[in-house]
Design a protein around this motif. Sequence first.
Motif, PDB file in Angstrom:
ATOM      1  N   THR A   2       0.975  -1.231   0.324  1.00  0.00           N
ATOM      2  CA  THR A   2       0.187  -0.081  -0.013  1.00  0.00           C
ATOM      3  C   THR A   2       0.687   1.035  -0.024  1.00  0.00           C
ATOM      4  O   THR A   2       1.754   1.189   0.681  1.00  0.00           O
ATOM      5  N   PRO A   3       0.410   1.894  -0.940  1.00  0.00           N
ATOM      6  CA  PRO A   3       1.534   2.934  -1.323  1.00  0.00           C
ATOM      7  C   PRO A   3       1.234   4.180  -0.640  1.00  0.00           C
ATOM      8  O   PRO A   3       2.339   5.100  -0.404  1.00  0.00           O
ATOM      9  N   ALA A 239      -5.468  -7.250  -9.226  1.00  0.00           N
ATOM     10  CA  ALA A 239      -5.580  -6.665  -8.106  1.00  0.00           C
ATOM     11  C   ALA A 239      -4.156  -5.907  -8.639  1.00  0.00           C
ATOM     12  O   ALA A 239      -4.044  -4.853  -8.163  1.00  0.00           O
ATOM     13  N   LEU A 242      -4.462  -3.263 -10.895  1.00  0.00           N
ATOM     14  CA  LEU A 242      -5.081  -2.188 -10.045  1.00  0.00           C
ATOM     15  C   LEU A 242      -4.096  -1.110  -9.670  1.00  0.00           C
ATOM     16  O   LEU A 242      -4.298  -0.529  -9.906  1.00  0.00           O
ATOM     17  N   ARG A 243      -3.757  -1.683  -9.204  1.00  0.00           N
ATOM     18  CA  ARG A 243      -2.751  -0.883  -8.638  1.00  0.00           C
ATOM     19  C   ARG A 243      -1.532  -0.208  -9.348  1.00  0.00           C
ATOM     20  O   ARG A 243      -1.142   1.128  -9.145  1.00  0.00           O
ATOM     21  N   LEU A 246      -3.613   2.644 -10.931  1.00  0.00           N
ATOM     22  CA  LEU A 246      -3.354   3.149  -9.750  1.00  0.00           C
ATOM     23  C   LEU A 246      -2.106   4.514  -9.598  1.00  0.00           C
ATOM     24  O   LEU A 246      -2.344   5.315  -8.958  1.00  0.00           O
ATOM     25  N   LEU A 250      -1.384   8.351 -10.277  1.00  0.00           N
ATOM     26  CA  LEU A 250      -0.566   8.950  -8.923  1.00  0.00           C
ATOM     27  C   LEU A 250       0.781   9.760  -9.706  1.00  0.00           C
ATOM     28  O   LEU A 250       1.112  10.328  -9.454  1.00  0.00           O
TER      29      LEU A 250
END
Lengths: 511, 277
Positions: A2-3, A239, A242-243, A246, A250
């Motif tokens: 998680t970023p 998943a 998706l990361r 995202l 970002l």
Amino acid sequence: MTPPATSPPAAPDPSSSGPPAPPPLAAQAPAVRRARTRRRFRRVGLRTVPGWIRIGTAATLAAVVLLVAATMAAVGDAREGMRTVGHDAGRQVMATGTLYFALSDMDAQVADILLIGREHDLGIGRAESLRRYERRRAEANRAAVEAAQIAGRDEARRRTVREVLDGLGSYERLVGEAMLLDRQSDHPAGELPPNVVETYRKATDLMKLELLPRAYNLTLDSGATVRRSYETDRAAVLAGRLRVGLTGALALVLLIGLQVYLAARFRRLVNPALALATLGALAVAVLGVGMLSAQAGHLKRAKEQGFDSILALNRARAISHSAFADESRYLLDPGRADTYEQTFLDKALSVLYVDPGERPLNLETYYDLLPGAVRSYERAPGGPPVEVLGLLGEEKGNSLGPSERSRLHATVQAYQRVLDNDRRMRELAVRGDRRAAIELRMDRASGAVAAFDAYDRRLALLIQAHQDAFDRAVRAGDDGLAGWDALPTAAALAVAALVLAGVRPRLAEFR
Amino acid sequence: MHNPRLARRGLALAAAAAAVAAAAGCAVEPDTGSVVDARSLTIGVKADQPGLGLRRPDGRYEGFDVDVATYLAGRLGVPPERIRFRTTPSSVREKALREGTVDMVVASYSITAKRKTQVTFAGPYYVPHQDTLVRADDDSIRGVRDLEGKRLCQVTGSNSWRRVTEERKIAARLVEAPTYSACMDLLAASKIDAVSTDDLILAGFAAGRPVKIINAPFTDEKYGVGLHKGDLAGCEALNRAITAMYQDGTAARLLDKWFGESGLKLTTSVPQFEGCS
């Protein structure tokens, strides 16, 4: 992974200023903590232009690192998924399927040998049946070794393999005894003495009740392992996609934010290095998301159109051979004819199930309804839809390519001819003409053996079509991953270098 | 011109994106509702089949199905005190699973191609065969074909008699009865000659009566564990549990406990599973 913790305003980059000074202004503004914090930020120089640039740069670089980490992790998951489904376990599971087939066909050959008795040239002949028996036994042994390897440290599965091998020993002993008695009695085809029938019953019951179920369950159980790992890996790839999306978004937002800030502050339209870096990050994110979508697709095709269908069709093939042997058993053991007729029907239904509606579910009904079911496999179905289930029935509902679709149709047509012969054979037997029934059952030129071999060939071609689809999906998956170990890192380094190159001259203006 | 507002907006957007990414990171795994994850289980069983599933006057359930269900639940990590049994007659089994009033069904539930479209089946945990029950002193019936001309019990709502008179076209004379337990009384009173259905059901009724099972099986049924359609993980876990039940000797012990005295030939090796779908 998680970023979020790195989002800039909450955690100021320590490199941008010295340690925060104690707030002497606090006494002057005791009211709101928020106001104090804001002032502190101002005091430590965060609101200065170079401060903002430094924070923006650090955040951008952090986002690029996150993008690369997300991409690498997802590539790892995709590779793992392909390895399990496409290379290791998937192929091994298919190999254990041969255990069931080999065992089942051993018993089928024995039934034929006993049925023909001293008429050694009926059907494929005694010598050929013996050869096949030996070959299947060797295959069964090989597949058992393979199954033991897959079982690894799984004690329950290892024990099942051991039980199969132990049982095989007992089975062979009983078969040896039955064959000896059979040779000694020197009987004409279909007229077995009771002691041969009795011994064969023991052998075939052992096969049916103890060996075949264990072999079948082994394949199902290792198939379950593949399914679990497929679901986990595919979910991880999705998943990961998706990361990547995202973190890519970002990075892009930060790059564009930096660009806009610099443009606004320094009155320049475009910072070329930053623009290039933005394009680079965009490329990594878009290609990454695209590649992961494709990988999820390849994995799904390999599993559903390849692995699942191959497993189901191999089961259909093994069950069909076993059903065909039930015809021999029906003829050689009249005392159990009813039972063998029922097991034949059960097997036929598990291969291709037709809903009998209100009619009694017996072979007569099945013969009548089968042609309609087979017609429903035509590409342009006329008439009402016929619901078909069972191993070949469920294939119909799957998404198939044109090659698989037409081969499936050819297979069920050939299956119908096998059932036509079955009907004729049973009619002869019921009428009391056992000799004619045996000759039809053993006829290689135009009778039951010929029809069954044709069906078996069609089924093998259908399995091959799915094998090809499987291989294509696995190859596409492997090719799609090529280069993705190094590419994200290289791209990240390039983007980072461009970002630094873009902000450095602007920072230099403050020195 | 310095424009800090614009620059700050860029950073705020980035922070929002990061927050979304964080949220997405922990929300990929959906709730499957598999029996594998259950802390407690409601299990559907029969209430009126001696030997398989019978509800006693004190409200407790007993029988082979009940013991099998208890063992399998234990293998899934659910101890007996967290199992609730629920009477689930044949007609409502699919509905009960669909509506979630039961988590699994262990109730002499035969796996069929048709039911598989609505229910995911683990197992079979046993393969009973249709067999025939006659009076202990009757030697005239040794196989299903000998039912020709004999009086056979026709239980309302059961399909077993069809397998004799319709599927095999054996001209037995059908005598209607509301339940298998009523058939037993008819048989004892010599008003019928035979009862034909799953051997485990016959064995359950045979206990303590002057009757015998002829041990001439002519079908293979498949008693499966019914689960919500799609619970593949549960199905695979239960198949492993059933394998264990046979490997550790529990199945043989339970079969002997409930049917050992019936004279029925019992199979004590693991059945061929249907495959989870």
